[in-house]
Design an enzyme around this catalytic site. Structure first.
Site, PDB file in Angstrom:
ATOM      1  N   LYS A  78       0.838  -1.209   0.000  1.00  0.00           N
ATOM      2  CA  LYS A  78       0.000   0.000   0.000  1.00  0.00           C
ATOM      3  C   LYS A  78       0.878   1.266   0.000  1.00  0.00           C
ATOM      4  CE  LYS A  78      -2.098  -1.144   3.888  1.00  0.00           C
ATOM      5  NZ  LYS A  78      -1.393  -2.415   4.167  1.00  0.00           N
ATOM      6  N   ARG A  99      -9.895   0.794   8.609  1.00  0.00           N
ATOM      7  CA  ARG A  99      -9.454  -0.544   8.978  1.00  0.00           C
ATOM      8  C   ARG A  99     -10.532  -1.316   9.720  1.00  0.00           C
ATOM      9  NH1 ARG A  99      -3.755   0.570   8.968  1.00  0.00           N
ATOM     10  NH2 ARG A  99      -2.579  -1.310   9.342  1.00  0.00           N
ATOM     11  N   ARG A 102      11.940  -5.097   5.107  1.00  0.00           N
ATOM     12  CA  ARG A 102      11.544  -3.707   4.811  1.00  0.00           C
ATOM     13  C   ARG A 102      12.436  -2.704   5.534  1.00  0.00           C
ATOM     14  NH1 ARG A 102       5.503  -1.748   5.436  1.00  0.00           N
ATOM     15  NH2 ARG A 102       5.726  -2.686   7.500  1.00  0.00           N
ATOM     16  N   ARG A 117      11.185  -0.711  10.991  1.00  0.00           N
ATOM     17  CA  ARG A 117      10.066  -0.402  11.878  1.00  0.00           C
ATOM     18  C   ARG A 117      10.021  -1.354  13.067  1.00  0.00           C
ATOM     19  NH1 ARG A 117       4.673   0.437   8.257  1.00  0.00           N
ATOM     20  NH2 ARG A 117       3.811  -0.844   9.931  1.00  0.00           N
ATOM     21  N   ARG A 164      -0.630  -8.729  13.555  1.00  0.00           N
ATOM     22  CA  ARG A 164      -1.260  -7.775  12.626  1.00  0.00           C
ATOM     23  C   ARG A 164      -2.072  -8.503  11.562  1.00  0.00           C
ATOM     24  NH1 ARG A 164       4.103  -4.792  11.260  1.00  0.00           N
ATOM     25  NH2 ARG A 164       2.997  -3.821   9.531  1.00  0.00           N
TER      26      ARG A 164
HETATM   27  P1  AP5 Z   1       4.758  -1.572   1.942  1.00  0.00           P
HETATM   28  O1  AP5 Z   1       4.375  -0.799   0.719  1.00  0.00           O
HETATM   29  O2  AP5 Z   1       5.511  -0.877   2.996  1.00  0.00           O
HETATM   30  O3  AP5 Z   1       3.469  -2.324   2.529  1.00  0.00           O
HETATM   31  P2  AP5 Z   1       2.161  -1.770   3.236  1.00  0.00           P
HETATM   32  O4  AP5 Z   1       0.995  -2.404   2.550  1.00  0.00           O
HETATM   33  O5  AP5 Z   1       2.179  -0.285   3.317  1.00  0.00           O
HETATM   34  O6  AP5 Z   1       2.331  -2.457   4.650  1.00  0.00           O
HETATM   35  P3  AP5 Z   1       2.281  -1.857   6.130  1.00  0.00           P
HETATM   36  O7  AP5 Z   1       3.030  -2.769   7.022  1.00  0.00           O
HETATM   37  O8  AP5 Z   1       2.651  -0.405   6.139  1.00  0.00           O
HETATM   38  O9  AP5 Z   1       0.798  -1.999   6.430  1.00  0.00           O
HETATM   39  P4  AP5 Z   1       0.171  -1.990   7.793  1.00  0.00           P
HETATM   40  O10 AP5 Z   1      -1.237  -1.842   7.373  1.00  0.00           O
HETATM   41  O11 AP5 Z   1       0.435  -3.147   8.656  1.00  0.00           O
HETATM   42  O12 AP5 Z   1       0.905  -0.773   8.577  1.00  0.00           O
HETATM   43  P5  AP5 Z   1       0.452   0.717   8.857  1.00  0.00           P
HETATM   44  O13 AP5 Z   1       1.637   1.574   8.878  1.00  0.00           O
HETATM   45  O14 AP5 Z   1      -0.696   1.086   8.011  1.00  0.00           O
HETATM   46  O15 AP5 Z   1       5.567  -2.862   1.435  1.00  0.00           O
HETATM   47  C1  AP5 Z   1       6.053  -3.823   2.350  1.00  0.00           C
HETATM   48  C2  AP5 Z   1       7.416  -4.341   1.913  1.00  0.00           C
HETATM   49  O16 AP5 Z   1       7.287  -5.085   0.696  1.00  0.00           O
HETATM   50  C3  AP5 Z   1       8.438  -3.231   1.604  1.00  0.00           C
HETATM   51  O17 AP5 Z   1       9.701  -3.689   2.004  1.00  0.00           O
HETATM   52  C4  AP5 Z   1       8.361  -3.080   0.070  1.00  0.00           C
HETATM   53  O18 AP5 Z   1       9.583  -2.613  -0.473  1.00  0.00           O
HETATM   54  C5  AP5 Z   1       8.059  -4.496  -0.357  1.00  0.00           C
HETATM   55  N1  AP5 Z   1       7.189  -4.563  -1.561  1.00  0.00           N
HETATM   56  C6  AP5 Z   1       6.107  -3.770  -1.830  1.00  0.00           C
HETATM   57  N2  AP5 Z   1       5.542  -4.135  -3.018  1.00  0.00           N
HETATM   58  C7  AP5 Z   1       6.291  -5.191  -3.472  1.00  0.00           C
HETATM   59  C8  AP5 Z   1       6.205  -6.008  -4.656  1.00  0.00           C
HETATM   60  N3  AP5 Z   1       5.234  -5.813  -5.584  1.00  0.00           N
HETATM   61  N4  AP5 Z   1       7.129  -6.997  -4.796  1.00  0.00           N
HETATM   62  C9  AP5 Z   1       8.113  -7.200  -3.863  1.00  0.00           C
HETATM   63  N5  AP5 Z   1       8.251  -6.448  -2.734  1.00  0.00           N
HETATM   64  C10 AP5 Z   1       7.334  -5.457  -2.544  1.00  0.00           C
HETATM   65  O19 AP5 Z   1      -0.081   0.573  10.355  1.00  0.00           O
HETATM   66  C11 AP5 Z   1       0.796   0.309  11.431  1.00  0.00           C
HETATM   67  C12 AP5 Z   1       0.048   0.294  12.745  1.00  0.00           C
HETATM   68  O20 AP5 Z   1      -0.566   1.584  12.975  1.00  0.00           O
HETATM   69  C13 AP5 Z   1      -1.106  -0.701  12.854  1.00  0.00           C
HETATM   70  O21 AP5 Z   1      -0.656  -1.977  13.253  1.00  0.00           O
HETATM   71  C14 AP5 Z   1      -1.981  -0.028  13.926  1.00  0.00           C
HETATM   72  O22 AP5 Z   1      -1.429  -0.226  15.217  1.00  0.00           O
HETATM   73  C15 AP5 Z   1      -1.836   1.453  13.597  1.00  0.00           C
HETATM   74  N6  AP5 Z   1      -2.853   1.927  12.650  1.00  0.00           N
HETATM   75  C16 AP5 Z   1      -2.612   2.454  11.404  1.00  0.00           C
HETATM   76  N7  AP5 Z   1      -3.768   2.805  10.816  1.00  0.00           N
HETATM   77  C17 AP5 Z   1      -4.761   2.527  11.703  1.00  0.00           C
HETATM   78  C18 AP5 Z   1      -6.184   2.652  11.668  1.00  0.00           C
HETATM   79  N8  AP5 Z   1      -6.826   3.151  10.590  1.00  0.00           N
HETATM   80  N9  AP5 Z   1      -6.886   2.261  12.756  1.00  0.00           N
HETATM   81  C19 AP5 Z   1      -6.264   1.768  13.854  1.00  0.00           C
HETATM   82  N10 AP5 Z   1      -4.925   1.590  13.947  1.00  0.00           N
HETATM   83  C20 AP5 Z   1      -4.182   1.971  12.881  1.00  0.00           C
HETATM   84 MG    MG Z   2       2.377   1.122   4.882  1.00  0.00          MG
END
Ligand code: AP5
Ligand code: MG
Ligand code: ZN
Length: 214
Positions: free
Chosen positions: A13, A88, A127, A160, A171
């Site tokens: 994402k 979410r 990552r 991270r 997660r």
């Molecule tokens: P990346 O693009 O970083 O993946 P992502 O989908 O953004 O994954 P996240 O871990 O950021 O999602 P998340 O939803 O768990 O975390 P968030 O920060 O939102 O890609 C991942 C890796 O793969 C990278 O190394 C990249 O280079 C590689 N990659 C990407 N595409 C690829 C491809 N096509 N091929 C090969 N490699 C690839 O949330 C974190 C925390 O915040 C949550 O756990 C929660 O505690 C809190 N939080 C955030 N939003 C909310 C909400 N709305 N409500 C409540 N709590 C929330």
């Molecule tokens: Mg992300």
């Protein structure tokens, strides 16, 4: 263009959001990035949010919904926005709908990046993220040109705190229980679109452009 990005942790994402935001000139709004920014600055919100992020649990809806309410009212969201990691929960999705109705607008699409679980652990443990701009890299699949330095802004990259196997599996469970229902929610509203997130980063982006329009 008003877009919600859906998909499990590690789906790509954040990676795709940077390119989408660039091409379509819409702000990339990541609730995860907002929480991490507040944690690293030691704000009251950061201190509260850290308790949840460290465990891989969701930050309570009341806190999260208020953040989005404030953010979407800002001027740069007038012509569109890209939400990454929000909503979410169904409760968050309903709050978003009400908020947009109040602003006299609605979503264009909820774009799901589909990736099976077998891909996730490798993606997360390799990552690296930019401290300054939040860009995502991968030591193997998408390395920075210079180790430890962001290609986009020259910021320092780091691992991270929640990218360890135990927190990632927590997660993923929370995703299944609380976020997965949004797929049906948006499908019922005829807003769901999907791309295959197991392809290369470039090919996933091409498919997204096919959906959003050139
Ligand atoms: P990346 O693009 O970083 O993946 P992502 O989908 O953004 O994954 P996240 O871990 O950021 O999602 P998340 O939803 O768990 O975390 P968030 O920060 O939102 O890609 C991942 C890796 O793969 C990278 O190394 C990249 O280079 C590689 N990659 C990407 N595409 C690829 C491809 N096509 N091929 C090969 N490699 C690839 O949330 C974190 C925390 O915040 C949550 O756990 C929660 O505690 C809190 N939080 C955030 N939003 C909310 C909400 N709305 N409500 C409540 N709590 C929330
Ligand atoms: Mg992300
Ligand atoms: Zn950067």
């Amino acid at each position: 263009m008003k877009i919600v990005l859906l998909g499990p942790p590690g789906a790509g994402k954040g990676t795709q959001a940077k390119s989408i935001s660039n091409k379509y000139s819409v702000p990339h709004i990541s609730t995860g990035d907002i929480f991490r920014y507040n944690i690293s600055n030691g704000t009251p919100l950061g201190i509260e949010a850290k308790k949840y992020l460290d465990k891989g649990h969701l930050v309570p809806d009341e806190l999260t919904i208020d953040i989005i309410k404030d953010r979407l009212k800002q001027d740069d969201c007038k012509n569109g926005f890209l939400l990454d990691g929000y909503p979410r929960t169904v409760n968050q999705a309903e709050a978003l709908e009400t908020l947009l109705e109040g602003l006299g607008t609605k979503l264009d699409t909820a774009l799901l990046i589909k990736v099976p679980k077998s891909f996730i652990i490798d993606r997360m443990t390799g990552r690296r993220v930019c401290k300054a701009c939040g860009a995502s890299y991968h030591v193997q699949f998408n390395p920075t040109k210079t180790e430890g330095v962001c290609d986009l802004c020259g910021g320092e990259t780091y691992q991270r705190a929640d990218d360890n196997e135990a927190t990632v599996s927590e997660r993923l469970e929370i995703y299944d229980a609380q976020t997965q229902p949004l797929i049906e929610y948006y499908s019922n509203k005829n807003l769901l679109t999907e791309v295959d997130g197991t392809q290369t980063i470039e090919k996933v982006f091409e498919d997204i452009v096919d959906i959003l329009g050139a």
